[in-house]
Design an enzyme around this catalytic site. Sequence first.
Site, short mmCIF file in Angstrom:
data_model
loop_
_atom_site.label_atom_id
_atom_site.label_comp_id
_atom_site.label_asym_id
_atom_site.label_seq_id
_atom_site.Cartn_x
_atom_site.Cartn_y
_atom_site.Cartn_z
N ASP A 47 39.80 136.72 68.58
CA ASP A 47 39.10 137.89 68.05
C ASP A 47 38.55 137.62 66.66
OD1 ASP A 47 39.74 139.23 70.35
OD2 ASP A 47 41.36 140.42 69.47
N GLU A 88 35.32 135.60 66.66
CA GLU A 88 34.18 136.47 66.95
C GLU A 88 33.80 137.31 65.73
OE1 GLU A 88 34.71 137.12 71.77
OE2 GLU A 88 35.60 138.58 70.39
N ASP A 108 30.97 138.97 69.44
CA ASP A 108 31.09 138.66 70.86
C ASP A 108 29.72 138.54 71.52
OD1 ASP A 108 32.66 138.60 73.48
OD2 ASP A 108 31.42 140.38 73.77
N GLU A 131 34.09 141.98 65.32
CA GLU A 131 34.44 141.27 66.55
C GLU A 131 33.51 141.68 67.68
OE1 GLU A 131 37.80 141.79 69.97
OE2 GLU A 131 38.34 142.32 67.91
#
Length: 241
Positions: free
Chosen positions: A110, A113, A41, A37
């Site tokens: 989440d 990502e 991101d 994650e």
Amino acid sequence: MLAVLDVDVDPDLVDLALTHRSFAYEHGGIAHNERLEFLGDSILGQAVTVKLYRDYPDLDEGELAKRRASLVSTVALAEIARIIGLGAFLKLGRGEELTGGRDKSSILADTVEAVIGATYLSAGPDVATALVLRLVEPLLVDPDRFGAAMDPKTSLQELASARSLGNPAYRVTEEGPDHDKTFHATVVLMGEDIASGTGSSKKNAEMAAALGAWTRLSGRGEESVDLLATDGPDAGTGDAR
């Protein structure tokens, strides 16, 4: 899951990307998706930034930053996750399963990502960037939906006002310990429950619910709703979610 994403990614990395920490904890502390994650991101932010810079040459820095923030927000990523049906593939612990974790905006965002991070590690930056652009395309190609994702509560209020439906009201409940609360919000218009959403804060839950309500009222969801076609708030008592 790989068929949904239309990418060639190591199945083990995909499995890791779908593993929530609650599942990992219940299975002896195995690896979970939070490191992926973190990676995803950054990749998401870069891909969206370059896309906006190239496609909108007339926008100033402030407007570009505003649009980027909306596209990488929890609300937008959760909507993307719902579009591709990501929730069905999540590996959750029993507690999250029982409390609707498969549709929690924070968990869905989440995981998106994490999937992007897994794609980067397995298939490289070009494939990961292409995946990001495919995922955000539904928001970019529909200006109204894009605006709603940027500020769902304002967009819903404007749509409700234009249709003489009054002001949206939000019914919010919370559960869980103080350090890990989950909030559930329901949008009510003319006495009818229109849509609901969850989040790690009251604000995020209300935004998720507002976007769901806007999507239904605007006819962009799988099941649209037209309150003006009823006889008013007493016409029915069924849950419109």
